[in-house]
Design an enzyme around this catalytic site. Sequence first.
Site, PDB file in Angstrom:
ATOM      1  N   ASP A  88       0.828  -1.204   0.000  1.00  0.00           N
ATOM      2  CA  ASP A  88       0.000   0.000   0.000  1.00  0.00           C
ATOM      3  C   ASP A  88       0.865   1.258   0.000  1.00  0.00           C
ATOM      4  OD1 ASP A  88      -2.387   1.772   0.669  1.00  0.00           O
ATOM      5  OD2 ASP A  88      -3.291  -0.206   0.876  1.00  0.00           O
ATOM      6  N   HIS A 286      -3.964   5.927   3.596  1.00  0.00           N
ATOM      7  CA  HIS A 286      -4.669   4.808   2.963  1.00  0.00           C
ATOM      8  C   HIS A 286      -4.180   3.474   3.515  1.00  0.00           C
ATOM      9  CE1 HIS A 286      -5.836   2.009  -0.301  1.00  0.00           C
ATOM     10  NE2 HIS A 286      -6.815   2.864  -0.551  1.00  0.00           N
ATOM     11  N   SER A 457     -11.064  -0.627  -1.665  1.00  0.00           N
ATOM     12  CA  SER A 457      -9.842  -0.685  -0.856  1.00  0.00           C
ATOM     13  C   SER A 457     -10.128  -1.110   0.573  1.00  0.00           C
ATOM     14  CB  SER A 457      -9.160   0.689  -0.831  1.00  0.00           C
ATOM     15  OG  SER A 457      -8.501   0.964  -2.028  1.00  0.00           O
TER      16      SER A 457
END
Length: 533
Positions: A88, A286, A457
Amino acid sequence: MNILRSYYLCAGLALALASCGTQKMVSTPVENIDKMPMKTGKIAENDLKRWSDLDLAKDTIPGMSVDKAYAELLKGKKSTKVIVAVVDSGIDIDHEDLKPAIWTNPKEIAGNAKDDDNNGYIDDIHGWNFLGDAEHENMEYVRIVKKGDDGSATYRKAKAELEKEMKEAMQEKMQVDFIMAGDKAIADHLKKKDYTLDDVKKIETTDQTLLQYKGMMIQVLGQIGSKEDFDKEIEEFKDHVYGQVNYHLNLQFDGRKAVGDNPEDLNNKKYGNNNVIGPEKKGAKHGTHVAGIIAQTRGNNKGGDGVASNNVQIMAVRAVPDGDEYDKDIALGIRYAVDNGAKVINGSFGKYYSTHPEWVHDAIKYAASKDVLVVFAAGNESYDLDTMNKYPTDSYNNQPEITNNVLIIGATAPTYGTEMVAVFSNYGKTSVDIFAPGDKIYATTPSNTYQYLQGTSMASPNVAGVAALIRSYYPSLTAAQVKQIIMDSGTTLTNKVNVGEGRDVKPFNEVSKSGKIVNAYNALLMASKMAKK
């Protein structure tokens, strides 16, 4: 992408179902679901923060029945720790709710500037950062255009995409600049930045520009709510738009210069560093959120509850910049995770152009050869993936899957009914394997904060967490068996749902290969039976 929107408590539209007996495969007979009376109303905040864990029959929320699995199947059972690699944007490994679950390389001595385990990476204590000090990057189609016209259809398509996206980005830039100018004008007039909707309504002026800003801010604050929420969302909107203009779509920007390698040479592996957070902690938002969905501590009244928090170690693999990832970084990131003991890899990223898909294919096949399950997000553009390719995946152009160790995950919302498939989620009868909670997911964000985020996600790590639970309690099962268990044991729903940009109506069991929602309870029950065999 419309970022200037508020994350409201959604109206709970679920079923009033009775709880059924212990250790039955499906919570309620599928054929009865759409016949039950519907329950409407807001989902309580505490439930919304952990709705992925809840059960359709017991809680009238279409979660993954994780709570039920812990209460009825896992209590008192022995397990082993499973390493889950999160490929990620970086992970805040210092987060209070993630620290207990962060993987530490047992063969590496911290801080001695040596490659103690001879794996090619110096001081890779908690993983590896394949982006070095790079933060921003072009989109893949921009990189294709930068290479010049080679006469190919791919170049022409990429150039058209760039022109279209830049036009939209410039329009959004005008919009965000106007909103920010209006906010400043109102704040200057009122002599305070934290003004309220009532303050704006009370403004009296003959200045036509200020009147225009007044009308705009009345409308915006009326939709969003507080000025505090507006400030957060306008900042996100600005970051998105300026990121597009300055970095993602900018032909003059070279994001790879900070890395220092040749991204076209897969054999050039000596690059990156061991700072798995990244150069800017906020850039790890994220990845920190994704890691939290899997591993944030359960039951500590901080944030949400990780699906497999007590059963996993999170390996951080930083390979996804602000922009499109490079195939080289993803391929090497997957191989790094496999070689260093990961049994599950989560990949919450993707793009629609790929210059070296074979590199990632080979890495996926390598993971399969080492019995590693790979979970990928399906993507957030409301596309039918049966009609177009999204990278990476395990099947292109509706061809047979290249391996049997990959799951492609679509996203559901916390309400049962026609809007159960998240509005942004990609789907596909043959290209998406199964759906899982991905809308309004509450989890860790950098610097000991928590936030609701949405996307496939978020659905992907929910599934990676379930896979980790299975591999933790039933380590004899192979990656291919775990994939099949997750698909076969999900809850099949026959209601019709809206999907795609046009909100086409389709039966839910026809928008993915399995036609199901992941169910941890059912999966663990099936795993138990398969392990005994």
